[in-house]
Design a protein around this motif. Structure first.
Motif, short mmCIF file in Angstrom:
data_model
loop_
_atom_site.label_atom_id
_atom_site.label_comp_id
_atom_site.label_asym_id
_atom_site.label_seq_id
_atom_site.Cartn_x
_atom_site.Cartn_y
_atom_site.Cartn_z
N GLU A 82 -39.23 11.13 49.74
CA GLU A 82 -39.17 10.57 48.67
C GLU A 82 -38.17 11.08 47.59
O GLU A 82 -37.66 10.40 46.92
CB GLU A 82 -40.53 10.60 48.21
N GLU A 83 -38.00 12.40 47.49
CA GLU A 83 -36.92 12.96 46.67
C GLU A 83 -35.54 12.23 47.09
O GLU A 83 -34.59 11.96 46.20
CB GLU A 83 -36.88 14.32 46.68
N ALA A 127 -34.84 9.51 48.50
CA ALA A 127 -34.53 8.35 48.00
C ALA A 127 -34.43 8.00 46.57
O ALA A 127 -33.58 7.44 46.29
CB ALA A 127 -35.97 7.65 48.35
N ARG A 128 -35.01 8.95 45.82
CA ARG A 128 -34.73 8.70 44.36
C ARG A 128 -33.36 9.49 44.17
O ARG A 128 -32.68 8.83 43.00
CB ARG A 128 -35.83 9.71 43.77
N ALA A 144 -33.00 5.08 44.34
CA ALA A 144 -33.96 4.12 44.30
C ALA A 144 -35.08 4.34 43.32
O ALA A 144 -35.32 5.42 43.01
CB ALA A 144 -34.53 4.20 45.96
N TRP A 149 -38.80 4.09 41.44
CA TRP A 149 -40.10 4.39 42.09
C TRP A 149 -40.89 3.39 42.95
O TRP A 149 -41.21 3.53 43.90
CB TRP A 149 -41.06 4.99 40.91
N GLN A 200 -39.25 0.97 44.59
CA GLN A 200 -38.59 0.89 45.88
C GLN A 200 -39.05 2.17 46.90
O GLN A 200 -39.01 1.77 48.11
CB GLN A 200 -37.22 0.78 45.47
N THR A 201 -39.00 3.30 46.13
CA THR A 201 -39.40 4.51 46.98
C THR A 201 -40.78 4.18 47.67
O THR A 201 -41.08 4.76 48.83
CB THR A 201 -39.37 5.74 46.06
N VAL A 203 -40.39 4.01 51.44
CA VAL A 203 -40.51 5.15 52.21
C VAL A 203 -41.91 5.50 52.33
O VAL A 203 -42.23 6.13 53.51
CB VAL A 203 -39.67 6.20 51.34
N THR A 204 -42.40 5.55 51.30
CA THR A 204 -44.16 6.08 51.21
C THR A 204 -44.99 5.24 52.12
O THR A 204 -45.57 5.75 52.90
CB THR A 204 -44.62 6.17 49.59
#
Length: 626
Positions: free
Chosen positions: A194-195, A197-198, A202, A204, A206-207, A211-212
């Protein structure tokens, strides 16, 4: 690999004692799961009353023809049940995921306290929670409606019997179950993804979407399916809230068909047809879950290098999150328990006020409950049924799990593994009705209907909980320990009893505690099976709060009994957990690091067996250090 057979002098083979024990355990589980469902299917195709012992019984599809003739009612039940169970499942998952995310993946304050507050409703028996919500939402005296009326610029009053209210209440009662399953999923998810992606730009949302959720999809789907099946089999909320707007909910429909009024016969055949239809639905749901999660390892994110479950800083969202959690706790713990207490100390339903608190409250209901011999009798029956069923399920499941885990992977063993895990796909209301039919059919030969023994057998149907735990725990024990014992002359059963069983005991005891608490809280199963002579405390308490119970109706005593019941379950549950933790600490302090009891080594039949196993264990420790 252990040999499953021994050769006799005549050249024939005979099964080992461990094989016989595994077969017996598998037979017990087959009786618990398969026979009641077979009887239900036979009842659906053979009627119109009971399939056997009635001269008018014959093979027919009349029950399904009748069900199709009532297709307007059929589609109404299907739609209402889907909306009720599906809506409550979605809300439960949303709340559980939010709470788990806050306690596991954020820096919210009081996270340990929040996790405890979320688990507390699990201890409260479901029938007690339903009663508490009914008192809390009473239009005239409900404490929640009083609070809403006190708010400025609003005259909102919640109708407790509205269908939407039932959905929300059902979701609140089921939050703890998905929460307990989602927490380990989030704990084992690597936050580095997630980190990344950010860092890549991206946002929050979108992540979360890209991803999540894709990584959590198999686990969340499994939790959702199990929560759906749990809600489908729940009778408490529909029974207390659905008499007006929830008549078409499946659990209440099944209950109504077999609870015939004066001058009517119970419609067992039609009820069995309803049960078969919904059993097919839950089976498809369970197979969908198995298919969707078969490649779950492809989404695994825990690795041996670089794994670090990170936490997200809430920042300005900290206060809104804490307010939301406080509202959740207020609705699930504080107000329901207060509503129960207020009902217990007032002679009739009245609104809370300081004047009423001073002039009209009394505590005689608690004394009357404690002085009621039926209260203690039903409490004793509850402990016997819960303890007996937990023991049957734990022992049978552990033996079968060991036998399957130590056998070659064949179609037969895989089929047995799937069958032993299948009780999670059987809603409680269907299991209760199937057990009811089974005992009615065999009663002329084996008079078990309405007895404590029948309830104990019925409660044991949740054997899959113990089986999955025992299977996983067995796989964590290396085979070399048992192989060393067999080389030293011990049989497979002796190796299991003196080496494996002591290592499995912490897991077995923990599962036993969980199943014992579930048994003490159970209401749906005894609602179908219990009689006044065998009813547990949950059914007796429902009689105290049900206006149709005539002379037993005493709402203040029912509320007092609910509070006492909750305290007893809480004390017993946490007392057993404390005893288990103390035992685990004591064993860890006494035994060496390889986790083998000296008594287990000394008890082997061959005097050299202890030395053989000790050498094997020393080699294992040396290889692990290397």
């Amino acid at each position: 690999m252990f040999k499953a057979e021994r050769t006799t002098k005549a050249g024939r083979t005979r099964p080992t004692t461990m094989t016989v024990a595994t077969v017996i355990a598998g037979s017990v589980i087959f009786i618990l799961l398969a026979i009641p469902l077979i009887v239900q299917v036979i009842t659906a195709f053979r009627g119109p009353f009971l399939p056997f012992g009635v001269s008018s019984s014959r093979w027919t599809v009349e029950n399904f023809v009748t069900l199709w003739g009532l297709r307007e009612d059929f589609w109404a039940v299907l739609g209402s049940t889907a909306l009720f169970v599906g809506g409550s499942t979605v809300l439960s998952l949303a709340m559980a995921f939010g709470l788990a995310w806050v306690t596991v993946r954020t820096d919210a304050p009081f996270r340990r306290v929040i996790s405890v507050l979320v688990i507390v409703p699990f201890i409260v028996p479901p029938i007690v929670k339903a009663q508490a919500y009914l008192l809390m939402l009473s239009p005239e005296s409900g404490v929640l409606n009083q609070l809403l009326a006190a708010l400025p610029f609003t005259d909102l009053v919640i109708d407790p019997y509205a269908f939407s209210t039932m959905i929300v209440i059902q979701s609140l009662t089921n939050v703890t179950f998905p929460y307990l399953m989602i927490v380990p999923i989030l704990t084992n998810m690597d936050g580095a993804l997630e980190e990344s992606a950010r860092v890549s730009g991206a946002s929050w949302p979108q992540t979360l979407r890209r991803v999540t959720l894709p990584m959590l999809w198999p686990g969340l789907l499994g939790v959702g399916v199990l929560t759906f099946i749990l809600g489908l089999g729940s009778l408490e909320v529909p029974l207390l809230f659905g008499q007006e707007s929830g008549q078409s909910i499946f659990a209440l429909k099944l209950w109504t068909l077999i609870s015939a009024g004066a001058g009517q016969l119970p419609q067992y055949g039609l009820a069995a047809a309803w049960g078969c239809v919904f059993l097919v639905i839950t089976t498809f749901a369970f197979m969908l879950y198995l298919r969707a999660t078969r490649d779950a390892e492809r989404r695994a994110s825990v690795s041996g290098k670089g794994f670090r479950p990170t936490t997200m800083k809430l920042g300005a969202w900290r206060i809104p999150v804490l307010i939301a959690i406080f509202i959740f706790t207020l609705l699930t713990a504080i107000l329901p328990l207060f509503a129960l207490f207020w009902s217990a100390i007032t002679p009739y339903p009245i609104a809370f006020s300081l004047e009423a608190l001073v002039e009209q409250t009394h505590f005689t209901a608690f004394a009357e409950v404690l002085g009621d011999p039926e209260f203690w009798a039903s409490l004793g029956r509850t402990l016997i049924i819960a303890g007996g069923s937990a023991t049957i399920a734990s022992v049978a499941a552990t033996v079968l799990a060991y036998g399957i885990a130590r056998s070659r992977s064949t179609i037969r063993t895989r089929s047995m593994d799937l069958f032993a895990s299948s009780s999670v796909a059987i809603p409680t209301v269907i299991a209760g009705f199937a057990m009811f039919l089974t005992f009615m059919v065999i009663n002329p030969v084996i008079p078990l209907a309405g007895t404590i023994a029948a309830l104990t057998i019925a409660y044991s149907y949740r054997v899959s909980i113990a089986y999955r735990a025992g299977y996983s725990a067995t796989l964590q024990i290396r085979k070399e320990l048992e192989e060393a014992a067999v080389i030293s002359g011990a049989s497979r059963l002796e190796g299991f009893r003196k080496i494996v069983a002591p290592l499995l005991m912490p897991t077995v005891f923990a599962v036993w505690i969980q199943m014992f608490i579930l048994g003490t809280n159970e209401f749906t199963l005894p609602a179908f099976l219990a009689t006044p002579e065998s009813r547990p405390l949950s059914v007796y308490m429902y009689a105290m709060i049900n206006p149709r119970s005539a002379q037993l109706y005493a709402p203040d005593q029912g509320a007092a009994m609910a509070l006492i019941f909750t305290l007893l379950v809480f004390a017993i549950g946490y007392g057993l957990q404390w005893a288990l933790s103390r035992r685990a600490i004591g064993r860890a302090n006494r035994r060496p690091r390889f986790a083998m009891e000296p008594a287990s080594l000394a008890a082997l039949p061959d005097p050299e067996a202890a030395d053989t196993v000790t050498i094997a264990l020393k080699r294992r420790r040396a290889s692990s250090r290397t």
